[in-house]
Design an enzyme around this catalytic site. Structure first.
Site, PDB file in Angstrom:
ATOM      1  N   ASP A  56      -5.662 -35.217  13.922  1.00 14.46           N
ATOM      2  CA  ASP A  56      -5.148 -33.865  13.707  1.00 14.46           C
ATOM      3  C   ASP A  56      -6.276 -32.842  13.820  1.00 14.46           C
ATOM      4  O   ASP A  56      -7.308 -32.962  13.160  1.00 14.46           O
ATOM      5  CB  ASP A  56      -4.496 -33.757  12.322  1.00 14.46           C
ATOM      6  CG  ASP A  56      -3.275 -34.653  12.194  1.00 14.46           C
ATOM      7  OD1 ASP A  56      -2.336 -34.475  12.982  1.00 14.46           O
ATOM      8  OD2 ASP A  56      -3.275 -35.538  11.319  1.00 14.46           O
ATOM      9  N   ASP A 100     -11.140 -38.433  14.785  1.00  7.29           N
ATOM     10  CA  ASP A 100     -10.054 -37.977  13.944  1.00  7.29           C
ATOM     11  C   ASP A 100      -8.934 -37.556  14.897  1.00  7.29           C
ATOM     12  O   ASP A 100      -9.160 -37.393  16.100  1.00  7.29           O
ATOM     13  CB  ASP A 100     -10.529 -36.796  13.090  1.00  7.29           C
ATOM     14  CG  ASP A 100      -9.436 -36.244  12.196  1.00  7.29           C
ATOM     15  OD1 ASP A 100      -8.683 -37.045  11.623  1.00  7.29           O
ATOM     16  OD2 ASP A 100      -9.333 -35.009  12.093  1.00  7.29           O
TER      17      ASP A 100
END
Length: 258
Positions: free
Chosen positions: A25, A23
């Site tokens: 963020d 991922d």
């Protein structure tokens, strides 16, 4: 489950897996600030011959946007080779035109959501042959501020309620995003790691697909959540296999193990 990564197990973890999915963020950056050690980890894994993919529920950026962002922080992320195809990762919705040629309604994060847009989307969805897709169902955006920032799930909920239709959701933790990556790159789930900061999306996504999951504590989850997870005896879908303070610490352990 929920084992801390240390110098005792990091070598085995890296050697057993050939693919790492990240991922963005809260894992690689809390934009505009890059997580210390993130680029070092990506470059180290690349040097070790690992495949790297970036899977994000952020549908407001294109592959070009992400390629530039990675280049700006010092990592060369090739489009399509390292990123989910743009039809999943960067779908953008414009105002839907009320004409019979519309065959699909896609609900995504829209910072300019309006009553008129929901009206048009719901009206098109009255026709059962119109496909209804949602980029993701995240209720809110990751933020360290006290203000709650509604996410794509809030937009999707409005269209769902108005239309009475249930969407096919493409993003984490749902299966379609994984199927695209797996089918295109022939990934083996038993040799793939998912690294994320959100239990209900990143970790559940990895666990649902049979991946090894690593939780980092630089985003939506902190150490108090980890302690709660260790006591959790019911729902196991959001419990990671491993956890670590951040990608910088993981990079340090890998460097020290060689």
């Amino acid at each position: 489950m929920c084992e801390q990564i240390t110098d005792k197990n990091v070598s085995s973890l890296v050697e057993k897996h050939d693919t790492f999915i990240f991922d963005c963020d809260g894992v690689l950056w809390n934009w505009p600030h890059v997580i210390p050690g993130a680029v070092d980890l990506l470059n180290k894994l690349t040097a070790l011959g690992k495949q790297i993919f970036f899977v994000t529920n952020n549908s407001t950026k294109t592959q070009d946007d992400y390629a530039k962002r990675f280049a700006d922080i010092g990592f060369n992320a090739a489009k399509k080779a390292d990123q989910v195809p743009s039809d999943l990762q960067a779908i953008k919705t414009d105002e839907v035109q009320l004409d019979s040629d519309i065959t699909c309604v896609i609900s995504a994060l829209d910072l300019h959501m309006s009553y008129l847009k929901v009206l048009k989307a719901a009206t098109h969805l009255k026709r059962k042959e119109v496909l209804f897709l949602g980029t993701n169902d995240d209720a809110s955006l990751p933020t360290n501020d006290e203000v709650v920032m509604p996410g794509a799930g809030a937009v999707l909920a409005a269209v769902t309620a108005a239309s009475g239709r249930l969407p096919t959701i493409l993003g984490k933790p749902h299966t379609p995003m994984w199927k695209v990556i797996q089918d295109e790159f022939n990934l083996n789930p038993t040799k793939t790691v998912m690294v994320g900061d959100r239990l209900e999306t990143d970790i559940a996504f990895g666990n649902n697909q049979g991946l090894t999951t690593i939780l980092v504590l630089t985003g939506a989850t902190n150490e108090s959540h980890v302690n709660e997870l260790k006591e959790q005896k019911t729902d196991k879908s959001n419990i990671p296999n491993f956890y670590i303070s951040g990608v910088g610490k993981l990079a340090q352990l890998i460097n020290d193990s060689k």
